[in-house]
Design a protein around this motif. Structure first.
Motif, short mmCIF file in Angstrom:
data_model
loop_
_atom_site.label_atom_id
_atom_site.label_comp_id
_atom_site.label_asym_id
_atom_site.label_seq_id
_atom_site.Cartn_x
_atom_site.Cartn_y
_atom_site.Cartn_z
N UNK A 88 3.23 -17.04 26.35
CA UNK A 88 4.49 -16.29 26.24
C UNK A 88 4.34 -15.11 25.29
N UNK A 89 5.15 -14.07 25.48
CA UNK A 89 5.10 -12.92 24.57
C UNK A 89 5.63 -13.30 23.20
N UNK A 90 5.31 -12.48 22.19
CA UNK A 90 5.82 -12.73 20.85
C UNK A 90 7.35 -12.63 20.84
N UNK A 91 7.95 -13.47 19.99
CA UNK A 91 9.40 -13.53 19.95
C UNK A 91 9.91 -13.54 18.52
N UNK A 92 11.17 -13.15 18.36
CA UNK A 92 11.92 -13.34 17.11
C UNK A 92 12.84 -14.54 17.30
N UNK A 93 12.80 -15.48 16.35
CA UNK A 93 13.67 -16.66 16.41
C UNK A 93 14.68 -16.56 15.26
N UNK A 94 15.95 -16.43 15.58
CA UNK A 94 16.99 -16.39 14.54
C UNK A 94 17.28 -17.82 14.09
N UNK A 95 16.92 -18.14 12.85
CA UNK A 95 17.01 -19.50 12.35
C UNK A 95 18.47 -19.97 12.34
N UNK A 96 18.71 -21.11 12.97
CA UNK A 96 20.07 -21.65 13.03
C UNK A 96 20.95 -21.01 14.06
N UNK A 97 20.42 -20.03 14.80
CA UNK A 97 21.24 -19.34 15.79
C UNK A 97 22.36 -18.57 15.11
N UNK A 98 23.56 -18.71 15.64
CA UNK A 98 24.71 -17.98 15.07
C UNK A 98 25.18 -18.57 13.74
N UNK A 99 24.70 -19.77 13.39
CA UNK A 99 25.11 -20.39 12.13
C UNK A 99 24.47 -19.72 10.92
N UNK A 100 23.28 -19.12 11.13
CA UNK A 100 22.60 -18.46 10.03
C UNK A 100 22.01 -19.45 9.02
N UNK A 101 21.59 -18.88 7.88
CA UNK A 101 20.92 -19.65 6.82
C UNK A 101 21.78 -19.54 5.55
N UNK A 102 22.84 -20.33 5.49
CA UNK A 102 23.79 -20.25 4.38
C UNK A 102 24.06 -21.65 3.82
N UNK A 103 24.49 -21.64 2.54
CA UNK A 103 24.84 -22.91 1.89
C UNK A 103 26.14 -22.72 1.11
N UNK A 104 27.06 -23.65 1.31
CA UNK A 104 28.36 -23.60 0.64
C UNK A 104 28.37 -24.65 -0.47
N UNK A 105 28.37 -24.17 -1.71
CA UNK A 105 28.30 -25.12 -2.83
C UNK A 105 29.60 -25.88 -3.00
N UNK A 106 30.70 -25.36 -2.48
CA UNK A 106 31.99 -26.05 -2.61
C UNK A 106 32.01 -27.31 -1.75
N UNK A 107 31.47 -27.20 -0.55
CA UNK A 107 31.41 -28.35 0.35
C UNK A 107 30.07 -29.07 0.28
N UNK A 108 29.13 -28.47 -0.46
CA UNK A 108 27.79 -29.03 -0.62
C UNK A 108 27.14 -29.25 0.76
N UNK A 109 27.24 -28.24 1.62
CA UNK A 109 26.74 -28.38 2.99
C UNK A 109 26.13 -27.07 3.47
N UNK A 110 25.25 -27.20 4.41
CA UNK A 110 24.62 -26.02 5.03
C UNK A 110 25.49 -25.54 6.18
N UNK A 111 25.20 -24.33 6.62
CA UNK A 111 25.97 -23.75 7.72
C UNK A 111 25.50 -24.23 9.08
N UNK A 112 24.37 -24.89 9.15
CA UNK A 112 23.85 -25.36 10.45
C UNK A 112 22.93 -26.55 10.29
N UNK A 113 22.60 -27.17 11.42
CA UNK A 113 21.63 -28.27 11.46
C UNK A 113 20.29 -27.67 11.87
#
Length: 291
Positions: A88-113
């Protein structure tokens, strides 16, 4: 009355007698020549057999050397075989898709699995992981399973471990968004996590591992990458990735779906494989001539 023999009849008898003698002599010579010719043929056959017996070990050795040289060169040559062009050709993979790579310290949770996201993707050398994040989190790339298990790269000095992003923590919602592009340059298992907040983000699920396959191999732009960043600062974009004004990532040499550079690299490797095959043949001929 006495009979007498004429001179002409005497000469005729003499010629007949001489002819008979000549035929008997020729017959004798023919019988004598036959065993000599047979012995000569046997001698030649024996000589050829001995010559073949002497040459056979040398020929076998030459074939063995050729096979060994070719087998040794197969991995490099096959890396650029038509099978590599089918990757396959080279690709860009957006980590987490639309969820992104974020962390909410108030809920102590990540934005995605992220483990679930990674399980649905296939990764190859030369691909890029695109982390859409902010300065609240960091990105650690490593092949060290211990570093990954500890969620801590502070003591990891290996060249296969890189730290991108500030990772200041806080999560108050005012952090500046950023995009981090990480090239996949190590075949096999790769680990990614955020070590911000003393490793808490990693422990709460901001982590994943992937298996990087060979594919087309590394494009030329990534064959000699610059030293991996170790400081807790936003790393400059990797070679081959162009950042737009909106923070997106545009396909470049080795990034995205163009796939061109990898095939050029494969062609060069195929040429090297052809030279290697020629060298193997020359070595075999040299062995035969020496014997």
């Amino acid at each position: 009355m006495c009979s007498s023999t004429s001179p002409s009849r005497s000469r005729t008898k003499a010629r007949i007698s001489q002819h008979s003698k000549d035929r008997r002599a020729e017959h004798i010579r023919t019988r004598q020549r036959t065993p000599i010719s047979t012995d000569s043929a046997r001698t030649r056959s024996s000589y050829l057999a001995r010559s073949m017996a002497r040459l056979l070990p040398s020929a076998v050795a030459a074939v063995a050397i050729t096979a060994a040289v070719l087998v040794a060169g197969l991995p490099a040559a096959w890396a650029a075989s038509p099978a590599a062009d089918d990757a396959p050709p080279y690709r860009n993979h957006t980590v987490g898709g639309t969820d992104g790579w974020f962390f909410n310290v108030k809920t102590n949770a990540t934005s995605g699995d992220y483990s679930d996201w990674a399980a649905g993707e296939t990764f190859y050398l030369g691909d890029y992981l695109i982390f859409k994040t902010n300065d609240n989190s960091s990105v650690v790339q490593t092949t060290n399973a211990t570093t990954y298990a500890l969620c801590d790269a502070s003591e990891d000095l290996e060249q296969t471990t890189s730290i991108y992003g500030g990772g200041g923590g806080g999560g108050g919602g005012l952090e500046q968004n950023s995009t981090i592009a990480v090239a996949l340059t190590f075949e096999g298992t790769n680990y990614f996590f955020s070590e911000a907040d003393g490793g808490v983000q990693c422990q709460q699920g901001m982590r994943f591992e992937i298996k990087v396959e060979h594919g087309q191999g590394l494009p030329p732009s990534l064959e000699h990458p610059s030293p991996a960043p170790k400081g807790r600062v936003l790393a400059p974009p990797p070679a081959g990735t162009a950042f737009s004004g909106t923070g997106g990532v545009e396909p470049g040499d080795g990034a995205g779906d163009n796939g061109g550079a990898g095939r050029n690299g494969a062609c060069r490797a195929a040429a090297a494989g052809g030279q290697f095959l020629g060298l193997a043949i020359v070595v075999s001929l040299a062995v035969l001539v020496a014997t």
